[in-house]
Each structure stands twice: as structure tokens, then as C-alpha cells.
Design a protein around this motif. Structure first.
Motif, mmCIF file in Angstrom:
data_model
loop_
_atom_site.group_PDB
_atom_site.id
_atom_site.type_symbol
_atom_site.label_atom_id
_atom_site.label_comp_id
_atom_site.label_asym_id
_atom_site.label_seq_id
_atom_site.Cartn_x
_atom_site.Cartn_y
_atom_site.Cartn_z
ATOM 1 N N ARG A 66 0.657 -1.171 -0.150
ATOM 2 C CA ARG A 66 -0.060 0.148 -0.090
ATOM 3 C C ARG A 66 0.811 1.282 0.003
ATOM 4 O O ARG A 66 0.413 2.392 -0.693
ATOM 5 N N LEU A 67 2.053 1.207 1.022
ATOM 6 C CA LEU A 67 2.941 2.239 0.907
ATOM 7 C C LEU A 67 3.510 2.597 -0.517
ATOM 8 O O LEU A 67 3.514 3.864 -0.993
ATOM 9 N N ALA A 68 3.832 1.693 -1.366
ATOM 10 C CA ALA A 68 4.558 1.764 -2.520
ATOM 11 C C ALA A 68 3.449 2.297 -3.447
ATOM 12 O O ALA A 68 3.979 3.117 -4.358
ATOM 13 N N GLY A 69 2.230 1.924 -3.287
ATOM 14 C CA GLY A 69 1.010 2.599 -4.149
ATOM 15 C C GLY A 69 0.949 4.057 -3.855
ATOM 16 O O GLY A 69 0.926 4.792 -4.776
ATOM 17 N N THR A 70 0.826 4.318 -2.576
ATOM 18 C CA THR A 70 0.825 5.899 -2.404
ATOM 19 C C THR A 70 1.857 6.714 -2.693
ATOM 20 O O THR A 70 1.811 8.040 -3.116
ATOM 21 N N ARG A 71 3.208 6.295 -2.753
ATOM 22 C CA ARG A 71 4.224 6.816 -3.094
ATOM 23 C C ARG A 71 4.121 7.002 -4.711
ATOM 24 O O ARG A 71 4.436 8.192 -5.257
ATOM 25 N N GLN A 72 3.662 5.978 -5.229
ATOM 26 C CA GLN A 72 3.536 6.145 -6.753
ATOM 27 C C GLN A 72 2.290 6.982 -7.057
ATOM 28 O O GLN A 72 2.356 8.028 -8.208
ATOM 29 N N THR A 73 1.616 7.181 -6.159
ATOM 30 C CA THR A 73 0.294 8.177 -6.454
ATOM 31 C C THR A 73 0.715 9.748 -6.397
ATOM 32 O O THR A 73 0.190 10.570 -7.227
ATOM 33 N N ASP A 74 2.011 9.935 -5.319
ATOM 34 C CA ASP A 74 2.653 11.281 -5.420
ATOM 35 C C ASP A 74 3.061 11.494 -6.804
ATOM 36 O O ASP A 74 2.675 12.666 -7.488
ATOM 37 N N VAL A 75 3.447 10.672 -7.457
ATOM 38 C CA VAL A 75 4.244 10.652 -8.941
ATOM 39 C C VAL A 75 2.967 11.169 -9.883
ATOM 40 O O VAL A 75 2.905 12.041 -10.873
ATOM 41 N N TRP A 76 2.069 10.376 -9.820
ATOM 42 C CA TRP A 76 0.735 10.324 -10.689
ATOM 43 C C TRP A 76 0.120 11.704 -10.610
ATOM 44 O O TRP A 76 -0.156 12.518 -11.662
ATOM 45 N N VAL A 77 -0.119 12.295 -9.481
ATOM 46 C CA VAL A 77 -0.658 13.447 -8.924
ATOM 47 C C VAL A 77 0.230 14.614 -9.510
ATOM 48 O O VAL A 77 -0.251 15.492 -10.553
ATOM 49 N N PHE A 78 1.458 14.427 -9.344
ATOM 50 C CA PHE A 78 2.579 15.512 -10.236
ATOM 51 C C PHE A 78 2.398 15.553 -11.606
ATOM 52 O O PHE A 78 2.248 16.628 -12.236
ATOM 53 N N LEU A 79 2.414 14.262 -12.338
ATOM 54 C CA LEU A 79 2.478 14.293 -13.647
ATOM 55 C C LEU A 79 1.341 14.615 -14.307
ATOM 56 O O LEU A 79 0.977 15.219 -15.340
ATOM 57 N N ASP A 80 0.017 14.459 -13.620
ATOM 58 C CA ASP A 80 -1.156 15.089 -13.925
ATOM 59 C C ASP A 80 -1.257 16.519 -14.013
ATOM 60 O O ASP A 80 -1.779 17.109 -14.977
ATOM 61 N N GLY A 81 -0.560 17.007 -13.075
ATOM 62 C CA GLY A 81 -0.489 18.498 -12.953
ATOM 63 C C GLY A 81 0.530 19.151 -14.332
ATOM 64 O O GLY A 81 0.151 19.972 -14.977
ATOM 65 N N VAL A 82 1.537 18.182 -14.574
ATOM 66 C CA VAL A 82 2.394 18.643 -15.743
ATOM 67 C C VAL A 82 1.717 18.683 -16.925
ATOM 68 O O VAL A 82 1.555 19.578 -17.952
ATOM 69 N N ALA A 83 0.930 17.530 -17.041
ATOM 70 C CA ALA A 83 -0.150 17.295 -18.159
ATOM 71 C C ALA A 83 -1.260 18.247 -18.484
ATOM 72 O O ALA A 83 -1.377 18.723 -19.882
ATOM 73 N N GLN A 84 -1.673 18.761 -17.503
ATOM 74 C CA GLN A 84 -2.905 19.704 -17.425
ATOM 75 C C GLN A 84 -2.432 21.283 -17.333
ATOM 76 O O GLN A 84 -3.071 22.013 -17.521
ATOM 77 N N LYS A 85 -0.870 21.387 -17.300
ATOM 78 C CA LYS A 85 -0.374 22.728 -16.954
ATOM 79 C C LYS A 85 -1.081 23.275 -15.970
ATOM 80 O O LYS A 85 -1.356 24.402 -15.974
ATOM 81 N N ASN A 86 -1.100 22.749 -14.776
ATOM 82 C CA ASN A 86 -1.693 23.141 -13.563
ATOM 83 C C ASN A 86 -0.598 22.875 -12.460
ATOM 84 O O ASN A 86 -0.350 22.034 -11.836
ATOM 85 N N PRO A 87 0.040 24.265 -12.156
ATOM 86 C CA PRO A 87 0.932 24.422 -11.441
ATOM 87 C C PRO A 87 0.516 23.959 -9.783
ATOM 88 O O PRO A 87 1.380 23.366 -9.060
ATOM 89 N N LEU A 88 -0.621 24.175 -9.456
ATOM 90 C CA LEU A 88 -1.198 23.718 -8.339
ATOM 91 C C LEU A 88 -1.259 22.260 -8.124
ATOM 92 O O LEU A 88 -0.947 21.613 -6.812
ATOM 93 N N LEU A 89 -1.531 21.658 -9.003
ATOM 94 C CA LEU A 89 -1.700 20.252 -8.923
ATOM 95 C C LEU A 89 -0.313 19.567 -8.898
ATOM 96 O O LEU A 89 -0.010 18.709 -8.333
ATOM 97 N N GLU A 90 0.837 19.985 -9.412
ATOM 98 C CA GLU A 90 2.172 19.872 -9.682
ATOM 99 C C GLU A 90 2.585 19.956 -8.315
ATOM 100 O O GLU A 90 3.170 18.919 -7.872
ATOM 101 N N GLU A 91 2.338 20.913 -7.618
ATOM 102 C CA GLU A 91 3.007 21.378 -6.365
ATOM 103 C C GLU A 91 2.273 20.393 -5.266
ATOM 104 O O GLU A 91 2.976 19.946 -4.360
ATOM 105 N N GLU A 92 1.012 20.030 -5.414
ATOM 106 C CA GLU A 92 0.355 18.986 -4.577
ATOM 107 C C GLU A 92 1.132 17.684 -4.629
ATOM 108 O O GLU A 92 1.363 17.361 -3.367
ATOM 109 N N GLY A 93 1.640 17.311 -5.761
ATOM 110 C CA GLY A 93 2.108 16.043 -5.825
ATOM 111 C C GLY A 93 3.566 16.177 -5.102
ATOM 112 O O GLY A 93 3.733 15.297 -4.365
#
Length: 822
Positions: A528-555
Motif C-alpha cells: 500500500r505504501l508503495a502505491g501511495t508513493r506512486q500516487t504522489d508521482v501520478w498527481v504531479f504528472l497529472d499537473g504537468v499534463a494539465q499545465k496546472n501548477p497547483l496540482l504539480e505542487e500538490e504532488g
């Protein structure tokens, strides 16, 4: 030239020094540690013969092995084994142990302004390694203490000011124009007075050196622009001790010492001059250099005639006892030596034919197939090649031409059903070295694993970490954090307990649940921990894809908070907020370039690890395929420790046994051309492969190894055997992924001296240059009319060398007798 000393005669081994072109006698050795051993032996030999002499020794990473050998020999002078080692290297222990306290020591240079108490000051370095380490007499040491130079009280209009560096230069920027313009205000009047005092101090420093008869033994490195001391390219060969500015190449080289290019750009230097070094005509002046990256400046310094201000070390031509001690890579552009080696060969290998034909084609701007006999005979190197090969010229041209073509064809081949273990010294070395080759083999049949060997914390500035702290504060104050905390998203590593929080600064944040302790649940929790660590990455990359600096910063804030909890074993939001405050206060009190405490080192290293996780997340690889080894030899000291088996080799060997790769990659830097961690990681990987081969011989013997180089060190086309094409699309991928994921590096706080900009731009320029050279050799039509659209789209090349495990062990050239620990 004076006769060679016994130590030098031993090192030279009877070989010629090629005086016709080489204006400074040069001794070539196998590797960087060997340079340290030779210089130590020669230094102690000189001290034996010159009691009370004047010496000037270098600072920084260059003298690492010199210092270790001198200390080892002095501390064990009476040991029969050590004495046998000295005699074997031409140093006669029967002439007595050198009297180190008799020496007069001259500090070569120092940054200005600089607090001498800072551990990254050269003043501190000299105190530690030379005065204490060598047992010099402090009363006979002439040092550059910037805190005292020119800082006597100043009286202006009846008002007296007590001075210190921070008062005089509040932003650490010195305006040298005050030497010749009128001050605009009271503070500038003080600065102008201090500048005048510094100039007078430099003149007195110079005069004192000359009263001693000048420097008798000088040892130095050579900078990327050819500088000696801080006498940068363009310096007058008769210049003396002075306060002066530096150039970009020097500032980039100093960035790691000073905490970033932002700091080194603002620093001036106090340095002895080239005229200071050469004042004593009997001075033994030795310059040491390692790796092919230094080859151009070494060649220019040794072979230019007459001496030229573009080659500061050429000022040493006037000294009969000047020497260059260099590695084979650093000697690679010494033409007379290379020609003599070529002529000494009874025949030329295919690789030599390819090398010289490629160089001839590139120089003349014609295809290899279009080279004429007259053109080749007009150059003594290619003429020597033709004389040593019996084949007709057309056959030799076809040999070189087909070799290049076959390497490109190998580079476009697809590899399937393979398991890769990509290794790198730092977190961006794979990316900058051969990202297109990784991307080429990303398919459903291949498994890729990425291992970064060091923590990389030294390349994270205090300013960058401060931005992460502020992002974490904003995240804790937002709406998402309370929900994630309640869900147990930030539970610590499974082995670190998370007890209930007695209270909460954030009233909406209940205690984070503690992980269960049963083995089955622990395994589930780890997943589960490995999954949440990966979720950090997915949130950040979603922000990059959406050009959303707030979502990048959240990740990135999610991961940073997780790292805080892990490093400091935090259990409540209150502890998180308090720790952010502690880190802020720590950073505000720290000076740039200071060695951090262990927790900050780890936190900075985890910032780099996050970047690598995000990079490979770009291509779909999850955190369980990314291995952060954090080898223990990397501790942020001035001299990086040598790898040891248990601490540094075993983790790599165990990873090899776990993954059992069919393909292993390694940064191939056997002479330390780039950062010294590259060389030491190569030692560790080479030794780990030796263990792996003993334990799993059937698997290891079938493994293929890819040696790569990056922005620090490059292959010649004749050295590599696989050319991977790079398209404009891949250049875009390289740039965008680097700039989006390697936030700590995109502003180039620790740039290359070759480019004032991010490393991805330098990598592209190198790959484009490698394509340009091949396009000349093969002809533009070969690319433009090729039936494969991938070849037609090529605008760059990655050079790799594929080897067997046995070939790699030989190529690595790790001499354990010189590194001791492995």
C-alpha cells in the motif's frame, strides 16, 4: 630541462618525453590515483633535498590522492613495507624523513569575500589538510585570511567605523569599479578604502614570497579554461598576487564548493600570479590532470609555442623543472606522443584505421569514401596508417565506412524479452547519457529497472530546499491534507511505528493509523505504501499534463511531507509544522556550500530521488522498479570516500542477484573525467559484477553491459560500437522531461563549464555534434535517402559500448592496489 629526479625516472620507466613539440616534460600514468602517488613521492623527495624550502600546494578535490599518500608515507615512514614501497618508486627513505616543520607554505588562492571559518574555504582546507595533516609550522605559513584583510577601522569625516566583511560587502558582491571611479556615498567610500587596502596587502604578500626566494615547489591542477591557481584564460604571464574576477568556466567549476553558481558568480578571488609561480627559475612546478575532458587544455598548455595568454599554464615553459603529470586520457591530444605511439606499432588495428579516417574526413569535410591518397598522405597520421596496413586504400576506406554503418544498424535494432538494470552515479546520468536508448526498448516484452547509486544531496541548494518547505506549509494549510491524513496516506515506512496523535494543530486531522505488525499485514502495508508513493508521482504528472501548477505542487508536497515523516519519524501534524520551522531556521543559519547534518542530507537526497521517480513515471515505470541505493561512500566530504565491499559493493551485487538482468548499463568513466563519484561508482559496480559472477556464473556470463558517457566525458566514434539515433522528437522529450522533473537542476545551480544553461541543452548539443560528425563521414545523402524513416529523421546520436562482463572488467581498469579498500 634539468635531469629527472629518481622518482620521475622510475615513473617514466625509460620512455621518451617527446621534447620536440611538448614544451613541458610530461609523464603519463594509468589513472587518477596513480597521479596522487607519484606527486606525493616527488614532493617528499624534494623536501628531503630542500629543508626550509618554500612550497605552494593546491586545494579542492584535485590533490585528494596526493594528500592521502603524503600522510600515509609520513605516518608510516619507519615501516619496512612502506620503505620498500618508497624505494620501489624511486624515493630513498635512508636520506631521512622529510622535515615538514621547516617548510614555508604559500596559500595559492582564496575566494573573496569568504569567511575563513567556513569549512568550504581554502583557508580552512589548508589548516586541516596541510598544517595539521602534514605537520607544517603555522608560523611559517603565509595564508589568505579574508576576514582580516583590509578590515582595520576606518575614519570618515570624523566618524570611525569598525569593519567586517558582512558590513563592507553586505550582499557578498565586490564592485571593482571603485578602484577607479568616485564613490557615490559613505558606504562606497568605505568599500573603496577596503579595496585599496586589499591591493596593498596583495603587494605585501607578493613581496614576502619574493623575499623567501620565490616558490621552490608548486603543485596545482588545471582548470577547464586552463587556469592555474585562479589565473584564468587571458591572464598576463607576469601577473602577481591580486584581487580579481573569474570567468564563467571557473565559476561553474567552483559552484559545488560554494553552494551553487548563484554564489560563485558573485565571488572574486585573491590569487598568486603566474609571475609569482615562475619568479624562482629553479621552481619545481607540477601540474596534474586526469581524464579526456582535460585533454584540450593540457595540449594547449604543453604544445603551444610561443607561450600564449589563452593557455595560462604555458607560462611554465620558462621553468626548467616544470612538469605535467597526467593520465592517458588527458594526454590523448598530445600529437607528437600520439604519432610516436602510432609509429611504434608494427601494424594498425581496425579501430585505429577507423579513428584516423574519421578524423581525416571530419577535418577535410568529405566522406570517408571520398578521401584520396594524396589527402591521406599529406597528413602524417593517416600516412602512417597506410604504411602499416597492406590492404588497398579502397578496402581500408570501406572498412571504416562499413564499421560506422554497422554501428548505426546495431543502434536501431529492437531488443525483446530482456531485463535491463540501468545504473547511474547521479539521478540524471541515465537521462543525459542515453535516454533515447532507454525509450527505444520500452515495450511490453522488456522489463526495466533503474538504480541510482548515490544520494545526490550535494546538488540540491539550500534555496531549493526552502522552496520545498514553503510548498509543504501551503499543502498542510490546504483542504486535501486533512483528508489524506485521516486515510493514513502518510503512514511511515512499515518498520517505523506511527502512534496515535494526542492532539492536533489541524483540528480536522485525526491521528494517522499505525501499521499492523503481523507479517502478512506488514507485506500488505508495504504494498500500500508503495502505491501511495506512486500516487504522489501520478498527481504531479497529472499537473504537468494539465499545465496546472497547483496540482504539480500538490504532488511534490505529498512526497516531501512523506519524506519528512520518514526522516524525522514524525507522528502528528503539529510535529510536521514544528519540523518545517526548524528546517527553515537551519537553512537561514547555514552558509552556502556548508556540509549539512545527516537528516538534511537525506532530505535533500530524497528530493533528487523524487525527481528520478517522476522521470521514469513519464514512461510508465512505477517506484518499485526504481532503486535508490544511497551508497555510503557518498557523504558530502571534500574528498569522497573510497567504496568498500560491505557498504557499497554488496548492495549492487544483491540487486543484481534479485533482478538477474540480461543487460546492465554503467557510466564508463575510468579516469575520473567527470565528478569523482563517477569514478568511484565505476569501482563499486565493477567489484559488484565480480561478486555476482562468482555467485551466479551461468547468468552473469550471458549478460551484456552497455558502457555510456554523458555531458562530462564522450566516446570517439571508433571507441563505441552502438550508435543510437536521436530524432527531433526525442530532443523535445529530453528537454521537456528534464525541465519538468529535475526541478533542482533546471536553473543550473551546478552547471557544466561547457554551457551556461541546463544540462539537457548540453546533452542535446553533444548528441547533435556526434550526428554532424557522422553525417560528414557517411555523407548527407546516406541519411537523407535512407529507406528507414527513423534514419532520415535522425539529428543526433547516442554512443554506447556494448561489452561482455569480462570485457567490462578489463575496460574499467580498476587498480585495487591504488584504491586499497576494495
Amino acid at each position: 630541462m634539468d635531469s629527472l629526479s629518481p622518482v620521475e625516472q622510475h615513473a617514466l620507466g625509460g620512455n621518451s618525453m617527446y621534447p620536440p613539440v611538448e614544451q613541458i616534460p610530461t609523464i603519463v600514468l594509468e589513472n587518477f590515483p596513480a597521479l596522487g602517488k607519484l606527486t606525493a613521492m616527488r614532493f617528499l623527495e624534494w623536501v628531503q633535498q630542500n629543508e626550509g624550502g618554500v612550497v605552494s600546494l593546491p586545494t579542492g578535490k584535485t590533490p585528494e590522492h596526493f594528500i592521502r599518500w603524503v600522510q600515509h608515507l609520513l605516518q608510516n615512514w619507519d615501516d619496512p613495507k612502506v620503505q620498500a614501497e618508497m624505494r620501489a618508486n624511486g624515493l630513498d627513505p635512508s636520506k631521512g624523513k622529510p622535515n615538514m616543520r621547516s617548510l614555508n607554505f604559500i596559500q595559492i588562492d582564496e575566494f573573496y569575500p569568504m569567511d575563513p571559518q567556513q569549512k568550504n574555504s581554502f583557508f580552512h582546507y589548508v589548516q586541516n589538510f596541510y598544517i595539521q595533516g602534514f605537520g607544517l609550522d603555522p608560523a611559517k605559513c603565509h595564508l589568505i585570511d579574508c576576514s582580516s584583510i583590509g578590515m582595520e577601522p576606518v575614519t570618515i569625516d570624523g566618524k570611525t567605523f569598525s569593519l567586517n566583511q558582512k558590513f563592507v560587502w553586505p550582499d557578498d558582491t565586490v564592485d571593482l569599479s571603485l578602484r577607479y571611479r568616485s564613490p557615490k556615498n559613505e558606504h562606497e567610500r568605505i568599500q573603496a578604502i577596503v579595496l585599496s587596502r586589499i591591493d596593498q596587502w596583495c603587494q605585501t604578500y607578493e613581496a614576502n614570497i619574493r623575499k623567501l626566494g620565490g616558490i621552490g615547489f608548486f603543485l596545482g591542477g588545471i582548470g577547464p579554461d586552463g587556469h592555474i591557481g585562479f589565473n584564468v584564460q587571458g591572464s598576463d604571464h607576469f601577473c602577481t598576487t591580486r584581487l580579481c574576477p573569474t570567468n564563467y568556466m571557473t565559476q561553474a567549476a567552483a559552484a559545488n564548493d560554494l553552494g551553487g553558481i548563484e554564489v560563485s558568480r558573485t565571488r572574486l578571488v585573491i590569487t598568486i600570479g603566474l609571475g609569482t609561480i615562475t619568479f624562482n627559475p629553479r621552481c619545481v612546478a607540477i601540474i596534474i590532470a586526469a581524464g579526456e575532458a582535460k585533454a584540450p587544455v593540457v595540449e594547449h598548455a604543453i604544445q603551444c609555442s610561443p607561450p600564449n595568454v589563452d593557455a595560462p599554464a604555458s607560462s611554465l615553459h620558462c621553468l626548467v623543472n616544470a612538469r605535467f603529470y597526467i593520465t592517458q586520457g588527458a594526454a590523448s591530444m598530445l600529437t607528437e606522443r600520439n604519432y610516436a605511439h602510432l609509429c611504434a606499432c608494427p601494424s594498425c588495428s581496425d579501430a585505429q584505421v577507423e579513428y584516423h579516417f574519421v578524423e581525416a574526413a571530419a577535418r577535410l569535410g568529405v566522406r570517408i569514401l571520398d578521401l584520396t591518397r594524396d589527402q591521406l598522405m599529406a597528413d602524417r597520421f593517416t600516412a602512417a596508417v597506410l604504411q602499416r596496413r597492406k590492404e588497398p586504400l579502397e578496402e581500408l576506406k570501406q572498412l571504416a565506412y562499413r564499421s560506422l554503418v554497422s554501428k548505426i544498424e546495431k543502434g536501431v535494432e529492437s531488443i525483446n524479452e530482456a531485463t535491463f538494470l540501468h545504473t547511474e552515479p547521479h539521478h540524471d546520468d541515465i537521462m543525459l547519457g542515453y535516454l533515447p536508448a532507454v525509450v527505444r526498448h520500452l515495450n511490453a516484452t522488456n522489463d526495466h529497472n533503474f538504480a541510482t547509486c548515490t544520494s545526490g544531496f550535494t546538488s540540491v541548494t539550500n534555496g531549493f530546499l526552502a522552496t520545498r518547505v514553503e510548498a509543504a506549509r501551503r499543502f498542510l494549510a490546504g483542504k486535501t491534507f486533512p483528508r489524506l491524513w485521516q486515510e493514513g496516506y502518510f503512514c511511515c515506512e512499515p518498520h517505523v511505528p506511527c502512534p496515535a496523535s494526542p492532539s492536533s494543530v489541524l483540528s480536522s486531522c485525526p491521528p494517522s493509523p499505525a501499521p499492523a505488525t503481523s507479517p502478512a499485514v506488514c507485506a500488505e502495508e508495504a504494498a500500500r505504501l508503495a502505491g501511495t508513493r506512486q500516487t504522489d508521482v501520478w498527481v504531479f504528472l497529472d499537473g504537468v499534463a494539465q499545465k496546472n501548477p497547483l496540482l504539480e505542487e500538490e504532488g511534490l508536497a505529498r512526497r516531501f511531507v512523506r519524506n519528512l515523516i520518514t526522516v524525522y519519524e514524525l507522528h502528528t501534524p503539529e510535529e510536521l509544522l514544528a519540523k518545517l520551522g526548524e528546517i527553515t531556521r537551519y537553512l537561514e543559519a547555514a552558509y552556502p556550500g556548508m556540509k549539512d547534518v545527516a537528516e538534511i542530507q537525506r532530505l535533500k537526497g530524497m528530493c533528487r530521488e523524487w525527481e528520478a521517480d517522476c522521470l521514469w513515471g513519464y514512461f510508465g515505470w512505477s517506484c518499485d522498479h526504481i532503486h535508490h541505493l544511497r551508497l555510503g561512500f557518498y557523504q558530502g566530504n571534500i574528498f569522497t570516500e573510497e567504496p568498500t565491499v560491505k557498504r557499497d559493493v554488496e548492495p549492487i551485487s544483491q540487486l543484481l542477484e534479485q533482478i538477474k538482468p540480461t543487460h546492465l548499463t554503467c557510466a564508463l568513466d575510468p579516469e575520473g573525467s567527470g565528478p569523482d563519484t563517477h569514478y568511484k561508482v565505476l569501482q563499486a559496480v565493477s567489484s559488484a559484477l565480480g561478486l555476482y559472477q562468482q555467485r551466479c556464473p551461468a547468468v552473469a556470463d550471458k549478460m551484456r553491459i552497455w558502457g555510456y558517457r554523458n555531458v562530462w566525458f564522450r566516446f570517439h566514434p571508433s571507441e563505441a560500437n552502438c550508435f543510437v539515433p536521436v530524432s527531433m522528437t526525442m530532443f523535445s522529450v529530453l528537454h521537456d522531461s528534464f525541465m519538468n522533473t529535475f526541478a533542482s537542476q533546471k536553473n543550473a545551480s551546478f552547471p557544466s563549464y561547457m554551457l551556461d544553461g541546463p544540462f539537457c541543452d548540453l546533452a542535446q548539443s553533444i548528441q547533435a555534434e556526434q550526428y554532424r560528425k557522422l553525417k560528414i563521414c557517411l555523407g548527407a545523402d546516406w541519411f537523407q535517402q535512407h529507406p528507414n524513416p527513423e534514419i532520415r529523421a535522425t539529428r543526433g546520436f547516442i554512443f554506447l559500448t556494448e561489452m561482455s562482463i569480462q570485457e567490462f572488467a578489463s575496460r574499467a581498469r580498476i587498480l585495487r592496489s591504488l584504491t586499497q579498500n576494495i
